[in-house]
Scaffold this motif. Sequence first.
Motif, PDB file in Angstrom:
ATOM      1  N   ASP A   1      24.474  19.820  30.695  1.00  0.00           N
ATOM      2  CA  ASP A   1      25.671  19.471  31.013  1.00  0.00           C
ATOM      3  C   ASP A   1      26.088  20.528  32.219  1.00  0.00           C
ATOM      4  O   ASP A   1      25.413  21.556  32.011  1.00  0.00           O
ATOM      5  CB  ASP A   1      26.977  19.522  30.065  1.00  0.00           C
ATOM      6  N   TYR A   2      26.934  20.216  33.202  1.00  0.00           N
ATOM      7  CA  TYR A   2      27.531  20.967  33.980  1.00  0.00           C
ATOM      8  C   TYR A   2      28.878  21.674  33.294  1.00  0.00           C
ATOM      9  O   TYR A   2      29.541  20.880  32.970  1.00  0.00           O
ATOM     10  CB  TYR A   2      28.023  20.473  35.336  1.00  0.00           C
ATOM     11  N   VAL A   3      29.110  22.922  33.424  1.00  0.00           N
ATOM     12  CA  VAL A   3      30.238  23.597  33.049  1.00  0.00           C
ATOM     13  C   VAL A   3      30.942  24.160  34.086  1.00  0.00           C
ATOM     14  O   VAL A   3      30.531  25.062  35.033  1.00  0.00           O
ATOM     15  CB  VAL A   3      29.817  24.740  31.884  1.00  0.00           C
ATOM     16  N   ASP A   4      32.404  24.123  34.390  1.00  0.00           N
ATOM     17  CA  ASP A   4      33.344  24.587  34.860  1.00  0.00           C
ATOM     18  C   ASP A   4      34.163  25.573  34.108  1.00  0.00           C
ATOM     19  O   ASP A   4      34.942  25.194  33.387  1.00  0.00           O
ATOM     20  CB  ASP A   4      34.156  23.695  35.756  1.00  0.00           C
ATOM     21  N   VAL A   5      34.468  26.708  34.833  1.00  0.00           N
ATOM     22  CA  VAL A   5      35.402  27.721  34.211  1.00  0.00           C
ATOM     23  C   VAL A   5      36.601  27.807  35.239  1.00  0.00           C
ATOM     24  O   VAL A   5      36.193  28.115  36.412  1.00  0.00           O
ATOM     25  CB  VAL A   5      34.801  29.064  34.007  1.00  0.00           C
ATOM     26  N   GLU A   6      37.893  27.869  34.674  1.00  0.00           N
ATOM     27  CA  GLU A   6      38.882  27.894  35.542  1.00  0.00           C
ATOM     28  C   GLU A   6      40.023  29.094  34.956  1.00  0.00           C
ATOM     29  O   GLU A   6      40.281  28.652  33.618  1.00  0.00           O
ATOM     30  CB  GLU A   6      39.567  26.413  35.798  1.00  0.00           C
ATOM     31  N   LEU A   7      40.431  29.669  35.817  1.00  0.00           N
ATOM     32  CA  LEU A   7      41.603  30.689  35.237  1.00  0.00           C
ATOM     33  C   LEU A   7      42.901  30.497  35.998  1.00  0.00           C
ATOM     34  O   LEU A   7      42.586  30.494  37.328  1.00  0.00           O
ATOM     35  CB  LEU A   7      40.808  32.210  35.532  1.00  0.00           C
TER      36      LEU A   7
END
Length: 285
Positions: free
Chosen positions: A122-128
């Motif tokens: 999977d592709y993983v995105d991290v958002e803050l």
Amino acid sequence: MKVVLIVLAVFNSADFVTAWYDFVDFDSCSTVHDVTEDHSYEMSWNGNQHLSGCKVTFHGDASDNSLDEYKICIKATIWNVYDSGVTLKYYSGSSVLFTYNQKTYTKGYGNPTFKWCSNQDDYVDVELITSISGSNQGQITLDVTAVKTYTCNNEAFLHYSYGGKIGGAVGGFIAFVVLCVVIGIACKRRSYVRTTYSAPTPATTVITQSGSQQMGGFANPGYPTGPASPPPYNPPSNTGYPAPQLGYHNQPQYPQQPPPYPATVPQANVGQAPYPVAGPTPTKY
């Protein structure tokens, strides 16, 4: 001899020092970061930078063997959040363009210090997302690592690849031969149907034999013969008569009047007395 042993020791210990960390900010959302078992990332936020709408993307991919598959794991080593407006989100999906929210952490909700891992490949995105007002909202540090879930054997892959190509070529050739046979049969049947139904029907001649012919050439043995056929008719020739005139004249011609009949005189009956002339009426009694 000692130098050779030292060099060998260095090469043998090289596997233990090949793993490294890269440092990535929460605003590095312009590229996809490849993660493997030997290549990890550290993300940090000091509480003073304002962030909103930037997703940092990670994907398990090895440059030396891109057919291996990984799952991405994230764990917060430091989680000190003072502002309730700070939100941390994890997204994952099978495509870089389609990822879905999996985890959401805030000051009073969730604990990101527990490791979370995505699905395989999977592709993983991290958002803050931080609060607009205020400073020193907290401090966050994340470790992004990868766990190999599938190892591709190059020899087996090549064997499978060549075998698949050969099998595909043979299957394609067989399919082509079958297609040619089907087309040939269809064309042959079409030609046979056209020849059968388009040929003209030959005329039938019925010959009827007479009784004498059926009896072997004898003319009606034991039965009277019928009347003889009449002689052929020959029209009389116009001998002694003028040929008929063709065409018309300006004046019509009519046939001449027949000659008058001769006058007839009553004749006396020979050998018989003449009829008496009418005399006086006899007397009635």
